[in-house]
Write a protein that holds these residues in place. Structure first.
Motif, PDB file in Angstrom:
ATOM      1  N   HIS A 124      56.151  68.445  36.376  1.00  0.00           N
ATOM      2  CA  HIS A 124      56.667  67.359  35.555  1.00  0.00           C
ATOM      3  C   HIS A 124      57.720  67.871  34.584  1.00  0.00           C
ATOM      4  O   HIS A 124      57.537  68.901  33.946  1.00  0.00           O
ATOM      5  CB  HIS A 124      55.535  66.708  34.753  1.00  0.00           C
ATOM      6  CG  HIS A 124      54.512  66.075  35.613  1.00  0.00           C
ATOM      7  ND1 HIS A 124      54.634  64.784  36.073  1.00  0.00           N
ATOM      8  CD2 HIS A 124      53.357  66.551  36.126  1.00  0.00           C
ATOM      9  CE1 HIS A 124      53.589  64.490  36.816  1.00  0.00           C
ATOM     10  NE2 HIS A 124      52.798  65.548  36.864  1.00  0.00           N
ATOM     11  N   LEU A 125      58.791  67.125  34.460  1.00  0.00           N
ATOM     12  CA  LEU A 125      59.794  67.394  33.444  1.00  0.00           C
ATOM     13  C   LEU A 125      59.260  66.818  32.145  1.00  0.00           C
ATOM     14  O   LEU A 125      58.791  65.675  32.108  1.00  0.00           O
ATOM     15  CB  LEU A 125      61.115  66.724  33.823  1.00  0.00           C
ATOM     16  CG  LEU A 125      62.300  66.983  32.917  1.00  0.00           C
ATOM     17  CD1 LEU A 125      62.604  68.470  32.849  1.00  0.00           C
ATOM     18  CD2 LEU A 125      63.514  66.215  33.420  1.00  0.00           C
ATOM     19  N   GLN A 126      59.317  67.614  31.060  1.00  0.00           N
ATOM     20  CA  GLN A 126      58.717  67.200  29.800  1.00  0.00           C
ATOM     21  C   GLN A 126      59.624  67.535  28.626  1.00  0.00           C
ATOM     22  O   GLN A 126      60.488  68.397  28.727  1.00  0.00           O
ATOM     23  CB  GLN A 126      57.377  67.909  29.602  1.00  0.00           C
ATOM     24  CG  GLN A 126      56.382  67.559  30.687  1.00  0.00           C
ATOM     25  CD  GLN A 126      55.207  68.484  30.646  1.00  0.00           C
ATOM     26  OE1 GLN A 126      54.383  68.401  29.751  1.00  0.00           O
ATOM     27  NE2 GLN A 126      55.120  69.387  31.596  1.00  0.00           N
ATOM     28  N   LEU A 127      59.392  66.853  27.539  1.00  0.00           N
ATOM     29  CA  LEU A 127      60.153  67.046  26.313  1.00  0.00           C
ATOM     30  C   LEU A 127      59.195  66.999  25.136  1.00  0.00           C
ATOM     31  O   LEU A 127      58.314  66.135  25.075  1.00  0.00           O
ATOM     32  CB  LEU A 127      61.190  65.933  26.182  1.00  0.00           C
ATOM     33  CG  LEU A 127      61.734  65.582  24.805  1.00  0.00           C
ATOM     34  CD1 LEU A 127      62.518  66.737  24.220  1.00  0.00           C
ATOM     35  CD2 LEU A 127      62.606  64.361  24.885  1.00  0.00           C
ATOM     36  N   PHE A 128      59.356  67.945  24.222  1.00  0.00           N
ATOM     37  CA  PHE A 128      58.561  68.001  22.996  1.00  0.00           C
ATOM     38  C   PHE A 128      59.554  68.182  21.867  1.00  0.00           C
ATOM     39  O   PHE A 128      60.411  69.062  21.930  1.00  0.00           O
ATOM     40  CB  PHE A 128      57.618  69.204  23.058  1.00  0.00           C
ATOM     41  CG  PHE A 128      56.712  69.340  21.884  1.00  0.00           C
ATOM     42  CD1 PHE A 128      55.527  68.640  21.828  1.00  0.00           C
ATOM     43  CD2 PHE A 128      57.032  70.188  20.830  1.00  0.00           C
ATOM     44  CE1 PHE A 128      54.670  68.778  20.746  1.00  0.00           C
ATOM     45  CE2 PHE A 128      56.185  70.329  19.752  1.00  0.00           C
ATOM     46  CZ  PHE A 128      54.998  69.616  19.718  1.00  0.00           C
ATOM     47  N   GLY A 129      59.512  67.328  20.842  1.00  0.00           N
ATOM     48  CA  GLY A 129      60.487  67.488  19.777  1.00  0.00           C
ATOM     49  C   GLY A 129      60.250  66.610  18.570  1.00  0.00           C
ATOM     50  O   GLY A 129      59.269  65.886  18.483  1.00  0.00           O
ATOM     51  N   ALA A 130      61.208  66.703  17.641  1.00  0.00           N
ATOM     52  CA  ALA A 130      61.206  65.894  16.425  1.00  0.00           C
ATOM     53  C   ALA A 130      62.660  65.600  16.070  1.00  0.00           C
ATOM     54  O   ALA A 130      63.545  66.408  16.338  1.00  0.00           O
ATOM     55  CB  ALA A 130      60.522  66.635  15.287  1.00  0.00           C
ATOM     56  N   SER A 131      62.891  64.448  15.472  1.00  0.00           N
ATOM     57  CA  SER A 131      64.254  64.069  15.107  1.00  0.00           C
ATOM     58  C   SER A 131      64.317  63.676  13.632  1.00  0.00           C
ATOM     59  O   SER A 131      63.291  63.620  12.946  1.00  0.00           O
ATOM     60  CB  SER A 131      64.732  62.896  15.962  1.00  0.00           C
ATOM     61  OG  SER A 131      64.142  61.690  15.534  1.00  0.00           O
ATOM     62  N   TYR A 132      65.517  63.370  13.178  1.00  0.00           N
ATOM     63  CA  TYR A 132      65.690  62.928  11.790  1.00  0.00           C
ATOM     64  C   TYR A 132      64.953  61.622  11.534  1.00  0.00           C
ATOM     65  O   TYR A 132      64.633  61.301  10.394  1.00  0.00           O
ATOM     66  CB  TYR A 132      67.184  62.776  11.456  1.00  0.00           C
ATOM     67  CG  TYR A 132      67.830  61.585  12.113  1.00  0.00           C
ATOM     68  CD1 TYR A 132      67.961  60.385  11.429  1.00  0.00           C
ATOM     69  CD2 TYR A 132      68.295  61.654  13.415  1.00  0.00           C
ATOM     70  CE1 TYR A 132      68.542  59.275  12.021  1.00  0.00           C
ATOM     71  CE2 TYR A 132      68.895  60.555  14.015  1.00  0.00           C
ATOM     72  CZ  TYR A 132      69.011  59.372  13.321  1.00  0.00           C
ATOM     73  OH  TYR A 132      69.589  58.286  13.918  1.00  0.00           O
ATOM     74  N   ARG A 133      64.656  60.888  12.586  1.00  0.00           N
ATOM     75  CA  ARG A 133      63.921  59.629  12.427  1.00  0.00           C
ATOM     76  C   ARG A 133      62.436  59.859  12.168  1.00  0.00           C
ATOM     77  O   ARG A 133      61.764  58.988  11.622  1.00  0.00           O
ATOM     78  CB  ARG A 133      64.080  58.774  13.681  1.00  0.00           C
ATOM     79  CG  ARG A 133      65.481  58.289  13.885  1.00  0.00           C
ATOM     80  CD  ARG A 133      65.588  57.456  15.129  1.00  0.00           C
ATOM     81  NE  ARG A 133      66.963  57.030  15.323  1.00  0.00           N
ATOM     82  CZ  ARG A 133      67.498  56.745  16.477  1.00  0.00           C
ATOM     83  NH1 ARG A 133      66.771  56.837  17.582  1.00  0.00           N
ATOM     84  NH2 ARG A 133      68.746  56.376  16.565  1.00  0.00           N
ATOM     85  N   THR A 134      61.930  61.016  12.605  1.00  0.00           N
ATOM     86  CA  THR A 134      60.493  61.269  12.480  1.00  0.00           C
ATOM     87  C   THR A 134      60.145  62.359  11.476  1.00  0.00           C
ATOM     88  O   THR A 134      58.969  62.527  11.149  1.00  0.00           O
ATOM     89  CB  THR A 134      59.890  61.679  13.846  1.00  0.00           C
ATOM     90  OG1 THR A 134      60.495  62.909  14.283  1.00  0.00           O
ATOM     91  CG2 THR A 134      60.094  60.596  14.889  1.00  0.00           C
ATOM     92  N   SER A 135      61.171  63.117  10.989  1.00  0.00           N
ATOM     93  CA  SER A 135      60.848  64.250  10.117  1.00  0.00           C
ATOM     94  C   SER A 135      62.046  64.683   9.278  1.00  0.00           C
ATOM     95  O   SER A 135      63.194  64.351   9.582  1.00  0.00           O
ATOM     96  CB  SER A 135      60.389  65.434  10.972  1.00  0.00           C
ATOM     97  OG  SER A 135      61.434  65.830  11.837  1.00  0.00           O
TER      98      SER A 135
END
Length: 120
Positions: free
Chosen positions: A30-41
């Motif tokens: 599975h292709l996956q993504l884990f992250g955070a953006s200016y909208r969440t942090s």
């Protein structure tokens, strides 16, 4: 659209993810993504998250063989391929908790949602 991995060629299939081992057997990647953006942090959180993710990836404690970290002024993300999305999510979340990083600020995406997110 998903693909079956067979040596160096790929062809469409009805699976979600990629079939490992040259198309032999039921192992799905599975292709996956884990992250955070200016909208969440905050930016301070994203800087700590980036350092933590880099440490985890450098140690290869999740046994990931294919990953790409992405850090911009607006987001910190790691794109990767894995046969066990739920295991990777649990382990990354556990590592964040161990380092006193909030887990409500991160997001996880899978397969088609990863591609949509990357190209929006």
């Amino acid at each position: 659209m998903t693909f079956t991995r067979q040596s160096t060629t790929a062809r469409p299939t009805s699976h979600t993810g990629l079939v490992a081992n040259g198309g032999i057997g039921p192992e799905i990647i599975h292709l996956q993504l884990f992250g955070a953006s200016y909208r969440t942090s905050s930016i301070a959180y994203r800087e700590r998250l980036l350092a933590t993710l880099q440490e985890i990836l450098d140690k290869n404690s999740l046994s990931l063989t294919e990953y790409i970290p992405l850090a911009t002024c607006n987001r910190v993300e790691v794109y990767f391929a894995s046969q066990s999305p739920s295991y990777i999510r649990r382990m990354l979340t556990k590592r964040l908790v161990e380092r006193n990083l909030r887990t409500d600020a991160v997001y996880f995406k899978y397969d088609k949602a990863v591609v949509s997110h990357l190209f929006r």
